[in-house]
Design a protein around this motif. Structure first.
Motif, PDB file in Angstrom:
ATOM      1  N   LEU A 235       0.838  -1.208   0.000  1.00 51.05           N
ATOM      2  CA  LEU A 235       0.000   0.000   0.000  1.00 51.05           C
ATOM      3  C   LEU A 235       0.874   1.260   0.000  1.00 51.05           C
ATOM      4  N   ILE A 236       1.936   1.240   0.794  1.00 51.17           N
ATOM      5  CA  ILE A 236       2.835   2.403   0.825  1.00 51.17           C
ATOM      6  C   ILE A 236       3.466   2.618  -0.551  1.00 51.17           C
ATOM      7  N   SER A 237       3.887   1.529  -1.192  1.00 50.74           N
ATOM      8  CA  SER A 237       4.474   1.653  -2.543  1.00 50.74           C
ATOM      9  C   SER A 237       3.458   2.241  -3.508  1.00 50.74           C
ATOM     10  N   PHE A 238       2.226   1.781  -3.379  1.00 51.35           N
ATOM     11  CA  PHE A 238       1.173   2.298  -4.257  1.00 51.35           C
ATOM     12  C   PHE A 238       1.003   3.805  -4.056  1.00 51.35           C
ATOM     13  N   VAL A 239       0.954   4.234  -2.797  1.00 53.29           N
ATOM     14  CA  VAL A 239       0.766   5.661  -2.495  1.00 53.29           C
ATOM     15  C   VAL A 239       1.920   6.480  -3.087  1.00 53.29           C
ATOM     16  N   LYS A 240       3.145   5.993  -2.880  1.00 57.28           N
ATOM     17  CA  LYS A 240       4.322   6.700  -3.421  1.00 57.28           C
ATOM     18  C   LYS A 240       4.225   6.839  -4.933  1.00 57.28           C
ATOM     19  N   VAL A 243       1.355   9.302  -5.974  1.00 66.71           N
ATOM     20  CA  VAL A 243       1.678  10.718  -5.736  1.00 66.71           C
ATOM     21  C   VAL A 243       2.727  11.178  -6.753  1.00 66.71           C
ATOM     22  N   ALA A 244       3.753  10.342  -6.958  1.00 67.70           N
ATOM     23  CA  ALA A 244       4.850  10.743  -7.844  1.00 67.70           C
ATOM     24  C   ALA A 244       4.418  10.802  -9.300  1.00 67.70           C
ATOM     25  N   SER A 245       3.399  10.025  -9.683  1.00 65.43           N
ATOM     26  CA  SER A 245       3.021  10.027 -11.098  1.00 65.43           C
ATOM     27  C   SER A 245       1.841  10.944 -11.407  1.00 65.43           C
ATOM     28  N   THR A 246       1.137  11.423 -10.386  1.00 59.30           N
ATOM     29  CA  THR A 246      -0.010  12.306 -10.664  1.00 59.30           C
ATOM     30  C   THR A 246       0.158  13.714 -10.087  1.00 59.30           C
ATOM     31  N   GLY A 247       1.024  13.872  -9.089  1.00 62.69           N
ATOM     32  CA  GLY A 247       1.129  15.169  -8.406  1.00 62.69           C
ATOM     33  C   GLY A 247      -0.038  15.426  -7.470  1.00 62.69           C
ATOM     34  N   ILE A 248      -0.843  14.408  -7.218  1.00 62.05           N
ATOM     35  CA  ILE A 248      -1.971  14.546  -6.286  1.00 62.05           C
ATOM     36  C   ILE A 248      -1.582  13.860  -4.982  1.00 62.05           C
ATOM     37  N   LEU A 249      -1.532  14.639  -3.904  1.00 62.58           N
ATOM     38  CA  LEU A 249      -1.106  14.090  -2.619  1.00 62.58           C
ATOM     39  C   LEU A 249      -2.235  13.278  -1.982  1.00 62.58           C
ATOM     40  N   ILE A 250      -1.919  12.060  -1.600  1.00 62.38           N
ATOM     41  CA  ILE A 250      -2.880  11.219  -0.876  1.00 62.38           C
ATOM     42  C   ILE A 250      -2.179  10.622   0.346  1.00 62.38           C
ATOM     43  N   GLU A 251      -2.945  10.050   1.244  1.00 62.17           N
ATOM     44  CA  GLU A 251      -2.378   9.375   2.418  1.00 62.17           C
ATOM     45  C   GLU A 251      -2.904   7.938   2.418  1.00 62.17           C
ATOM     46  N   PRO A 252      -2.249   7.042   3.169  1.00 61.66           N
ATOM     47  CA  PRO A 252      -2.616   5.623   3.062  1.00 61.66           C
ATOM     48  C   PRO A 252      -3.810   5.169   3.911  1.00 61.66           C
ATOM     49  N   VAL A 253      -4.295   5.992   4.829  1.00 58.33           N
ATOM     50  CA  VAL A 253      -5.325   5.509   5.767  1.00 58.33           C
ATOM     51  C   VAL A 253      -6.708   5.459   5.113  1.00 58.33           C
ATOM     52  N   TYR A 254      -6.979   6.431   4.252  1.00 58.48           N
ATOM     53  CA  TYR A 254      -8.296   6.475   3.600  1.00 58.48           C
ATOM     54  C   TYR A 254      -8.167   6.452   2.071  1.00 58.48           C
ATOM     55  N   GLY A 256      -5.695   6.389   0.062  1.00 64.41           N
ATOM     56  CA  GLY A 256      -4.766   5.406  -0.502  1.00 64.41           C
ATOM     57  C   GLY A 256      -5.446   4.056  -0.687  1.00 64.41           C
ATOM     58  N   LYS A 257      -6.216   3.641   0.316  1.00 62.09           N
ATOM     59  CA  LYS A 257      -6.911   2.348   0.225  1.00 62.09           C
ATOM     60  C   LYS A 257      -8.002   2.379  -0.848  1.00 62.09           C
ATOM     61  N   MET A 258      -8.709   3.485  -0.916  1.00 61.01           N
ATOM     62  CA  MET A 258      -9.789   3.607  -1.912  1.00 61.01           C
ATOM     63  C   MET A 258      -9.209   3.566  -3.329  1.00 61.01           C
ATOM     64  N   LEU A 259      -8.111   4.305  -3.549  1.00 67.47           N
ATOM     65  CA  LEU A 259      -7.528   4.324  -4.900  1.00 67.47           C
ATOM     66  C   LEU A 259      -6.853   2.984  -5.228  1.00 67.47           C
ATOM     67  N   TYR A 260      -6.266   2.355  -4.212  1.00 66.01           N
ATOM     68  CA  TYR A 260      -5.709   1.018  -4.440  1.00 66.01           C
ATOM     69  C   TYR A 260      -6.829   0.095  -4.934  1.00 66.01           C
TER      70      TYR A 260
END
Ligand SMILES: *Cc1c(COP(=O)(O)O)cnc(C)c1O
Length: 297
Positions: A235-240, A243-254, A256-260
């Motif tokens: 999940l952390i890798s996904f968030v990284k 964020v790095a490929s879209t420029g949209i900041l997200i966090e892993p608690v909410y 990040g899980k939804m986008l995963y």
């Protein structure tokens, strides 16, 4: 004082090879841009409770949350903005962290509460504020029918139509609001909730309790990564990567899980080709500050 402010929450397209291959158009509604601290669904959930407090001449907001609660932080800032005092009951023994620092900075009085007493929120409120007729109770996470009413307004802001809307679920208040908004406007949109807690199927009764009419919706309960606040390396890798490929900041608690979940469902051909999908960015980026260690490797 009029308790409201102009909502800025544009819709942006997310480009990804996966979505091109599957014939999907994917968008994200940037509720994270509503306010730097009262971010995402938290403002939507607070708006009508604050109006209600004002109409009852209450000047002191009292609410509840964990030590990293986005809701506590949002309430502290909303209270400051609209001239209320605020108190937060914090679950567990006294700790200090970035979230609580920001709560205090916005003038919130914090009361650390052992986990057993914390379960009885009404009792805590009644006991502590028996002599304060200016105190106004707001449940943990902004859980309320008035909160859902505020969230339903998200649907009215949409200028395009979508086949699917996805949103992370904690209490389910935001989900209920969006489902109500979709039903009210008779949109042909399917709602997909992604519970961030384990055994998320329990949310169905909480969501249903706030629905204006019985409605069908989907809960994708396999994306909790072990439970609330739990994350995995994947999940952390996904968030990284996101964020790095879209420029949209997200966090892993909410979010990040939804986008995963969205990427995983897309990869598994869950959405028919041609689908237009809207993900809701519910904000909460300050939560990242409590997770810096997890991002180190
Ligand atoms: C609080 C929160 C949610 C959960 O909203 P509910 O209405 O409680 O389901 C989702 N995303 C973020 C970022 C949050 O802070």
């Amino acid at each position: 004082m009029n308790i409201d402010f102009e909502i800025f929450s544009p819709v942006h397209q997310i480009q990804d090879k996966l979505f091109d291959e599957r014939g999907l158009k994917v968008f994200i509604k940037r509720d994270d841009l509503i306010h730097p601290i009262i971010s995402g669904n938290k403002w939507r959930k607070l708006k009508y409770p604050l109006k209600e407090a004002q109409s009852q001449n209450k000047t002191h907001l009292v609410t509840f949350g964990g030590a990293y609660s986005n809701h506590l932080l949002a309430t502290s800032a909303a209270a400051a903005k609209f001239g209320f005092r605020s108190t937060g009951f914090v679950r567990g023994e006294e700790v200090s962290n970035d979230t609580l620092f920001l709560c205090r900075l916005h003038g919130m009085n914090l009361i650390f509460t052992d986990r057993e007493s914390y379960r009885y929120k009404r009792a805590l409120f009644d006991k502590q504020f028996a002599d304060d007729n200016k105190a106004f109770f707001i449940d943990e996470g902004g859980l309320s029918a008035l909160g859902a009413k505020g969230c339903s307004e998200l649907v009215e802001e949409l200028t395009e139509s979508y086949d699917h809307i996805l949103c992370a679920c904690g209490t389910g208040t935001t989900a209920a609001g969006i489902i109500n908004g979709v039903a009210k406007h008779q949109l042909p949109t399917q709602f997909h909730g992604v519970p961030v807690l384990k055994n998320g199927e329990f949310l169905r009764k909480d969501i249903d309790a706030f629905l204006d009419q019985p409605s069908n919706y989907h809960l994708h309960t396999d994306y909790h990564f072990g439970g609330y606040g739990k994350v995995s390396d994947e999940l952390i890798s996904f968030v990284k990567q996101f964020v790095a490929s879209t420029g949209i900041l997200i966090e892993p608690v909410y979010t990040g899980k939804m986008l995963y979940a969205l990427y995983d469902l897309a990869a598994r051909n869950y959405f028919p080709p041609g689908s237009r999908i809207l993900a809701i960015h519910t904000g909460g980026m300050w939560g990242l500050l409590g997770m810096k260690e997890r991002f180190k490797s």
